[in-house]
Design a protein around this motif. Structure first.
Motif, short mmCIF file in Angstrom:
data_model
loop_
_atom_site.label_atom_id
_atom_site.label_comp_id
_atom_site.label_asym_id
_atom_site.label_seq_id
_atom_site.Cartn_x
_atom_site.Cartn_y
_atom_site.Cartn_z
N GLY A 164 0.91 -0.97 -0.32
CA GLY A 164 0.15 -0.18 -0.10
C GLY A 164 0.52 0.98 -0.02
O GLY A 164 1.72 1.05 0.57
N THR A 165 0.03 2.40 -0.56
CA THR A 165 0.96 3.57 -0.68
C THR A 165 0.72 4.51 0.45
O THR A 165 -0.74 3.54 1.41
N LEU A 166 1.41 5.09 1.05
CA LEU A 166 0.53 5.62 2.74
C LEU A 166 -0.76 6.45 2.29
O LEU A 166 -1.84 6.50 3.38
N GLU A 167 -0.87 6.99 0.92
CA GLU A 167 -2.04 6.97 1.36
C GLU A 167 -3.25 6.08 1.55
O GLU A 167 -4.46 6.09 1.64
N GLU A 168 -3.36 5.27 0.52
CA GLU A 168 -4.13 4.07 0.36
C GLU A 168 -4.26 3.25 2.17
O GLU A 168 -4.94 2.78 2.49
N LEU A 169 -3.08 3.77 2.93
CA LEU A 169 -3.04 3.09 4.36
C LEU A 169 -3.98 3.41 4.71
O LEU A 169 -4.05 3.18 6.46
N GLU A 170 -3.57 5.52 5.08
CA GLU A 170 -4.93 6.63 6.00
C GLU A 170 -5.94 5.41 5.44
O GLU A 170 -6.60 6.08 6.63
N LEU A 171 -6.45 5.63 4.25
CA LEU A 171 -7.73 4.97 3.94
C LEU A 171 -8.08 4.07 4.65
O LEU A 171 -9.45 3.72 5.19
N PHE A 172 -7.65 2.87 4.79
CA PHE A 172 -7.83 1.48 4.81
C PHE A 172 -7.65 1.80 6.63
O PHE A 172 -9.15 0.97 7.00
N THR A 173 -7.11 2.08 7.29
CA THR A 173 -6.73 2.68 8.41
C THR A 173 -7.69 3.79 9.52
O THR A 173 -8.51 2.96 9.85
N SER A 174 -8.26 3.77 8.62
CA SER A 174 -9.79 5.11 8.68
C SER A 174 -10.85 4.47 8.67
O SER A 174 -12.08 4.32 9.47
N MET A 175 -11.17 3.73 8.11
CA MET A 175 -12.07 2.46 7.37
C MET A 175 -12.13 1.60 8.79
O MET A 175 -13.37 0.63 9.28
N VAL A 176 -11.63 0.57 8.73
CA VAL A 176 -11.18 0.08 10.55
C VAL A 176 -11.31 1.01 11.41
O VAL A 176 -12.11 0.20 12.26
N GLU A 177 -11.20 2.45 11.99
CA GLU A 177 -11.54 3.12 12.71
C GLU A 177 -12.71 2.99 13.03
O GLU A 177 -13.35 2.50 14.26
N ASN A 178 -13.61 3.07 11.72
CA ASN A 178 -15.23 3.26 11.24
C ASN A 178 -15.74 2.17 11.88
O ASN A 178 -17.14 2.10 11.79
N TRP A 179 -16.07 1.61 10.65
CA TRP A 179 -15.59 0.04 10.96
C TRP A 179 -17.32 -0.01 10.11
O TRP A 179 -18.39 -0.34 10.82
N ASP A 180 -17.33 0.80 8.43
CA ASP A 180 -18.37 1.36 8.29
C ASP A 180 -18.24 0.56 6.94
O ASP A 180 -17.99 1.20 5.42
N VAL A 181 -18.66 -0.27 6.86
CA VAL A 181 -19.30 -1.06 5.56
C VAL A 181 -19.61 -0.38 3.84
O VAL A 181 -19.46 -0.36 3.74
#
Length: 600
Positions: free
Chosen positions: A349-366
């Motif tokens: 992952g790029t940093l931008e992508e990894l930040e998006l993924f981290t945010s998704m896991v934090e929000n837990w919003d499918v």
């Protein structure tokens, strides 16, 4: 620490195996080398590769394995032999040493889980007698018995002082200790690894002395006793207290059979039981292999490690008893998700992508799935479905909602992955302390152990969940630290070669100017210190509930498993180079042949 037992409250596990559903999301096509920018142009991205080899284990092959020595006939024979072994434990005519050696053999042969009550009663009685008689090791013939008793009692949570070795310590310090009893020296050496930080005599006197004596023994070309020489080599390679239990059982069955005074009933009981337990493990392995194949993650994310067998192998190290198959299956799924997400952060992952993924896991919003790059969507959806599914099953059968705690553990894990990704991308070199503050969480042990607690415990305590969730459980931190440091010792050269953040060895070298050899010695000492802390945590385990003891034992088993997996290199990522394939073969594939006529 007593071996784990099943209770009536865990009958739900068999039911869960039937209810646990595979949640299969839609498949997505991964455009692995491009991303879409706001103006819809395609931009080539530079992606790293872990250069991981394909799995050495074929799915169809895994489905075909079976243990032909685990039929109904063998189960009947095993139960007959079990009664005979129980009568040995109940024999009141046995001497103190005979009782201790029988308990030690049962544990090392992997069958002590059948006799937990009897073993605990015997050790409780011995501990009471020790207190009344104030036993001290002051004779050569007492060395083996007292050392073995000290190790077994401390292992099971009884409080025993190191002062029982005072006479021996005085002799060592005055250079008057004389003995040809190498078995006693090996027992003394093994006992020294049940030390706590306050046990200065075990650290400074007994362990160095015993280690030196054993080395002299194995280096002596005139040594004729092959049986004892192999035992000495085995001890020096790694003490028993640090070893992965089930793998050591496989070694000890072969070693015990070579003993001149081996008990025929005991060895046959152990061999048949090993095969029966292996058959249960094989069914678990088939289940998780089907699950892994059905996720399609290896097709969609070809850069990740295809290591479902190795991920299952970890769980056998965590809890091997046959009645805990549901736990092993769940924990294998957790391990596989950890491995996959780790590779996304470490490699692709790029940093931008990894930040998006981290945010998704934090929000837990499918519902925000579309915000992720295409290759990440399947991974997040499987994570979301599986963890919610585990939480749903726990809610049904244990009446508590653990999903908030489970999802927080994944968010915490991803945040630490992101920290390391940023360090690497920016060329930052943390101090060892700064690295470890992040790395003991990024190694995933807190995530693994909170899931284990939820599926293992009869009654889940909100207080315990909060303690685990806030990373305040000290034994978890100790276990995680051993896992991290063992991982660093085994994997850092490969990871640095492909491009990765500095690991503990390199952080220490950069911070202090030490050589690599000295840095590695420092990391080994850190591991030893963590074991002292874990030993302190379990020192009063005999007064705890069986489930509390079981969780602490699992935390220690995770540390043991890490030292097994990374003993010869990266046994998880590169199993072909670090003996993992041979170890898996011996534990999960190859049965122990039985001589049907041996017992007459």
């Amino acid at each position: 620490m007593a071996t784990l037992r099943i209770s009536s409250a865990l009958i739900y596990q068999n039911t869960l195996t039937h209810h646990f559903r595979l949640r299969r999301p839609h498949r997505f096509v991964c455009k692995s080398m491009t991303k879409t920018t706001p103006d819809t142009t395609l931009v080539e991205l530079s992606r790293r590769s872990g250069n991981y080899q394909p799995s050495p284990w074929n799915h169809c092959y895994l489905l075909s394995i079976e243990n032909k020595y685990a039929s109904e006939t063998e189960v009947i024979t095993r139960d007959v032999l079990k009664k005979k072994v129980k009568s040995m434990l109940d024999d009141e005519k046995k001497s103190r040493l005979e009782q201790l050696e029988l308990i030690d053999d049962l544990q090392k042969l992997g069958v002590s889980y059948h006799f937990e009550i009897e073993i605990n009663d015997t050790l409780t009685d011995l501990h009471l007698k020790m207190g009344r008689n104030c036993w001290k090791c002051d004779k050569e013939e007492d060395l083996h018995a007292t050392s073995l008793e000290f190790r077994l009692l401390r292992q099971h949570g009884f409080d025993v002082s190191e002062n029982i070795f005072d006479v021996i310590i005085d002799q060592i310090e005055s250079n008057t200790f004389k003995t040809n009893n190498i078995n006693g020296i090996i027992s003394l050496y093994e006992a020294s690894y049940l030390s706590t930080k306050s046990d200065t005599k075990l650290h400074k006197v007994i362990r160095p002395f015993a280690t030196e004596q054993i080395r002299k023994f194995v280096d002596d070309e005139d040594t004729k006793n092959i049986e004892v020489r192999e035992k000495a080599y085995h001890a020096l390679e790694m003490p028993y207290h640090w070893r992965m239990r089930r793998l050591d059982t496989r070694w000890y069955i072969d070693a015990y059979e070579k003993k001149h005074d081996m008990n025929l009933v005991l060895i046959e009981f152990a061999k048949i039981d090993f095969n029966i337990v292996q058959a249960a493990h094989q069914e678990d392995l088939k289940y998780v292999s089907r699950w892994w194949k059905d996720t399609c993650l290896t097709n969609q994310l070809p850069f990740v490690r295809d290591r479902i067998v190795e991920n299952y192998f970890w769980t056998v190290g965590l809890i091997y008893e046959p009645q805990f198959g549901y736990i092993r299956r769940i924990m294998t799924i957790v391990n596989a998700l950890v491995t996959t997400i780790d590779d996304i952060y470490d490699i692709y992952g790029t940093l931008e992508e990894l930040e998006l993924f981290t945010s998704m896991v934090e929000n837990w919003d499918v519902n925000r799935l579309g915000e992720l790059p295409e290759y990440m969507r399947l991974c997040f959806l499987i994570l979301y479905n599986e963890i919610n599914g585990i939480g749903c099953d726990i809610l049904k059968y244990k009446k508590i909602d653990v999903i908030p705690y489970l999802k927080k553990s994944w968010a915490d894990l991803c945040r630490t992955y992101l920290v390391e990704a940023k360090w690497y991308k920016r060329g930052y070199k943390p101090s060892l302390e700064e690295y470890m503050q992040n790395a003991w969480i990024s190694i995933s042990a807190p995530t693994i152990l909170i899931h284990f607690y939820c599926v293992f415990s009869d009654q889940i305590s909100v207080q315990n969940l909060e303690t685990l969730s806030q990373h305040r459980q000290h034994i978890v931190r100790c276990s995680a630290t051993v896992l991290r440091l063992a991982n660093d010792l085994g994997t850092s050269p490969t990871e640095l070669a492909r491009g990765d953040v500095l690991k503990s060895v390199q952080c220490y070298m950069h911070e202090t100017g030490a050589s690599e050899e000295r840095a590695r010695d420092h990391v080994h000492q850190m591991i030893s210190d963590m074991w002292d802390d874990m030993n302190s945590e379990t020192k009063t385990a005999c007064n705890s509930s069986s489930r509390s003891r079981g969780f602490k034992e699992a935390a220690m088993n995770l540390a043991r498993m890490s030292q097994c997996m990374y003993q010869y290199g990266d046994g998880h990522g590169c199993p072909e180079k670090a003996k993992t394939i041979d170890r898996v073969q011996s534990l999960l594939v190859d049965p122990i042949p039985l001589d049907v006529n041996r017992l007459g």
